[in-house]
Design an enzyme around this catalytic site. Structure first.
Site, PDB file in Angstrom:
ATOM      1  N   TRP A 173       0.890  -1.150   0.000  1.00 21.73           N
ATOM      2  CA  TRP A 173       0.000   0.000   0.000  1.00 21.73           C
ATOM      3  C   TRP A 173       0.928   1.199   0.000  1.00 21.73           C
ATOM      4  CZ3 TRP A 173      -1.372   4.208   3.170  1.00 21.73           C
ATOM      5  CH2 TRP A 173      -2.582   4.827   2.835  1.00 21.73           C
TER       6      TRP A 173
ATOM      7  N   LYS B  24     -20.195   3.372   4.666  1.00 23.18           N
ATOM      8  CA  LYS B  24     -20.198   2.097   3.932  1.00 23.18           C
ATOM      9  C   LYS B  24     -20.415   2.347   2.446  1.00 23.18           C
ATOM     10  CE  LYS B  24     -18.759   0.010   6.015  1.00 23.18           C
ATOM     11  NZ  LYS B  24     -18.303   0.029   7.372  1.00 23.18           N
TER      12      LYS B  24
ATOM     13  N   GLU C 192     -17.235   4.176   0.755  1.00 21.76           N
ATOM     14  CA  GLU C 192     -15.974   3.465   0.582  1.00 21.76           C
ATOM     15  C   GLU C 192     -16.035   2.341  -0.432  1.00 21.76           C
ATOM     16  OE1 GLU C 192     -14.309   1.370   3.996  1.00 21.76           O
ATOM     17  OE2 GLU C 192     -16.292   1.075   4.807  1.00 21.76           O
TER      18      GLU C 192
ATOM     19  N   HIS D  22     -31.077  23.036   9.096  1.00 21.41           N
ATOM     20  CA  HIS D  22     -30.043  24.057   9.308  1.00 21.41           C
ATOM     21  C   HIS D  22     -29.085  24.157   8.127  1.00 21.41           C
ATOM     22  CE1 HIS D  22     -31.495  24.648  13.332  1.00 21.41           C
ATOM     23  NE2 HIS D  22     -31.424  23.339  13.556  1.00 21.41           N
TER      24      HIS D  22
END
Ligand code: M6R
Length: 619
Positions: free
Chosen positions: A75, A496, A499, A515
């Protein structure tokens, strides 16, 4: 991140290494590589960009023989994911090959110094610095590889788990670790010889042996073909290896007939939660038996406050835990993003209890957060899934989830396991503190006991979402809404979807819509609302109406038998009735399934989504 595998023994190393890499792909899959010493004592390195399968294809017709080897799945942190930056990395002479998981923080300084001494670097990685440095020390100090590695590692700042092959010592592997995990598997073969396996976790090893040694921080090991294993610290003081028997079967690691680990893990939840609860709920005597708490009762009873540090899904589960512990045990709870907490100067009192919640037990930020808390004198409690993980070992006490290995990058059963475990913790403290009435305590304990059956019911009533999910492949955005205990579930549902489908999604407390975010609503916007017939039902119905009148497409999660929301929503998923605090355990299931099916409909790789890894062992 990254995954490391190694083997030395009498078997062909390559198939063992490749299988091991596949099991570790959850740690990263930007590139893969393998280093082998052949019978003629030559050292070959093969690397490929992309997944382990790309490496397998690239070595067809190449010599992959040899009974000693190391391998890596990457990675990328330093340097783009290409073949040059893939591991293993050679030393200057080509005699040493090294794989690494972690980050060398002072790599630039070391690299510049080594360059001054004529070392030429081929990659952009921090890892190459290690192998070049080790060789440099070996050459200049005229010492053996083991001593050179000890010396070199003393000058390194950062995290590492490494394995090294040496062409001039073709019958040994050297391994070392600091802040990145490394496991050694030990197996006595039928002919009485000892073979060794190395893994970033036990998954590449368990098929061959359940006898393992967790290498400790700043320990270095040398394993040789004669079956010898020596472990020392960096000062060359001999360490006694603690060999353990691992209780994990290979079956637990396979897909069990499901197309993806994520789907398997979603459907495993009832059983996983049964195991998580087993032995911890004493229905006869109406008690909660959480060993890590029982042993340190006073710490919890006298706690000024509980601080929970976590990341991602574990953070969402922790927020639910906060609501429950505050309600049941009446102790103030703060939930912190570990990555923020570790870099602030938070006020931590010696009578604070700091809880780390982490599936992997290896998340670098969570580990650093608890180290900070420890330095300020707090009592540390770990809630992890991976047994023997770094966080489990760094805490004073703790409990495991016992939901089995979670392989899919998207966390599912670990989330429900974490919510259950935090609920058990809240109940255990509440029982001691008598902060809940007996009647309420009994009601909650009895309800927890039937949650696995209710999860099963939820799965059976919501399993076929594939065609429904097809309708949402167009969506660029999703909104998830919940109130109270279901607000963190909305956050989790949104995470969930993001990703694994790469659709943008936001979770909000439903009442916050007015709001600002309600401006986003139009006929294109799918809005998932958790609307159980409980506590704030009428209020959430009003929130649904507000969205409906702005033409939002409503997907609701409702209690079985609901009629009011059914009238308003475009689609409803049903869950059985349960106490407010346990609704998240059921409501999250249709959300997990919805994300899964939308991602599949969009052709995504759900088990290995882009840019992610299962264990985030870098900050
Ligand atoms: O292993 P941990 O629970 O510490 O991991 C924390 C997060 O990285 C993790 O929950 C992440 O958010 C998941 N991929 C979400 O599905």
């Amino acid at each position: 991140m990254c995954g490391i595998v190694g083997y030395i023994g009498d078997r062909d190393a390559f198939p063992i290494l490749i299988k091991g890499l596949h099991r570790l792909e959850y740690r990263g899959y930007d590139s893969a590589g393998v280093g082998l010493i052949h019978a003629d004592k030559t050292l070959s390195i093969y690397k490929a960009k992309g997944k382990v399968s790309a490496l397998e294809q690239s070595v067809e017709n190449k010599d992959t023989t040899g009974t000693i080897g190391i391998a890596h799945t990457r990675w990328a942190t330093h340097g783009e994911p290409n073949e040059t930056n893939a591991h293993p990395h050679f030393s200057q002479s080509g005699n040493l090959a090294l794989v690494h998981n972690g980050i060398i923080e002072n790599y630039k300084n070391i690299r510049e110094t080594l360059q001054k001494y004529g070392r030429v670097f081929r990659s952009e990685t921090d890892t190459e610095v290690l192998v070049q440095l080790i060789e440099y020390v070996q050459e200049t100090q005229k010492c053996d590889l083991f001593a050179a590695t000890q010396q070199a590692l003393k000058t390194v700042i950062g995290a590492y788990a490494i394995a090294i092959l040496d062409k001039n010592n073709p019958d040994q592997i050297i391994a070392a670790r600091k802040a990145s995990p490394l496991v050694i598997g030990v197996n006595k073969t039928e002919n009485g010889r000892t073979e060794y396996f190395i893994g970033s976790d036990a998954s590449p090893i368990i098929e061959y042996t359940n006898q393992i040694i967790y290498l400790q921080d700043e320990e270095i090991a040398v394993m040789n073909r004669k079956g010898k294993l020596k472990i020392t610290n960096l000062d060359n003081v001999k360490q006694t290896p603690q060999q353990q028997t691992l209780q994990m079967s290979l079956d637990e690691l396979e897909k069990g007939g499901y197309p993806h680990f994520m789907l398997k893990e979603i459907f495993e939840q009832p059983d996983a939660i049964r195991t998580c609860i087993r032995g911890r709920l004493d229905i006869v005597d109406q008690d909660v038996l959480l060993s890590g708490i029982l042993d340190h009762k006073e710490k919890f009873l006298n706690a000024r406050r509980i601080i929970i540090c976590a990341c991602g899904t574990s953070w969402h589960a922790s927020l639910i835990g906060k609501y429950f512990i505050e309600e049941a045990a009446q102790i103030p709870v703060e939930v912190e993003y570990a990555s923020e907490f570790r870099y602030r100067n938070p006020v931590i009192f010696p009578d604070d209890v700091v809880i780390a919640v982490s599936q992997s037990g290896e998340t670098a930020d969570t580990l650093a957060a608890i180290q900070l808390a420890k330095s300020k004198g707090a009592f540390l409690y770990g809630i992890c899934n991976v047994i023997g993980s770094s966080i489990a070992r760094a805490t004073d006490s703790g409990t495991y989830l016992h939901v089995g290995p979670e392989i899919g990058v998207a966390s599912t059963k670990a989330f429900t396991g974490q919510v259950i475990t935090l609920s058990l913790l809240g109940l255990a403290i509440a029982r001691e503190k008598k902060s809940l009435s007996d009647e309420m305590f009994h009601m909650l304990v009895n309800e927890l006991q039937v949650i696995p059956d209710k999860m099963q019911w939820t799965l059976e009533h919501n399993k076929d979402l594939a065609s429904f999910a097809q309708m949402f492949t167009y969506a660029k955005n999703f909104i998830y809404l919940g109130r109270g205990y279901n607000y963190p579930v909305a956050l989790e549902g949104a995470l969930k979807l993001k990703e694994i489908s790469y659709i943008h999604a936001e979770g909000y407390p439903a009442a916050e819509m007015k709001h600002g975010p309600i401006a986003l609503i139009d006929e294109e916007m799918p809005v998932v609302v958790i609307a159980p017939k409980r506590g704030m039902y009428e209020k959430i119905v009003s929130n649904i109406q507000e969205i409906k009148s702005r033409k939002g497409r409503i997907i609701a999660i409702v209690t079985e038998g609901d009629t009011i929301v059914k009238e308003l929503a475009d689609k409803c998923f049903v869950i059985p009735d349960t106490r407010d605090c346990f609704v998240p355990l059921l409501a999250v299931i249709p959300m997990q399934l919805l994300s899964y099916h939308i991602a599949i409909a969009k052709g995504r790789n759900v088990d290995q989504p882009r840019n992610l890894a299962k264990s985030v062992t870098v900050e």
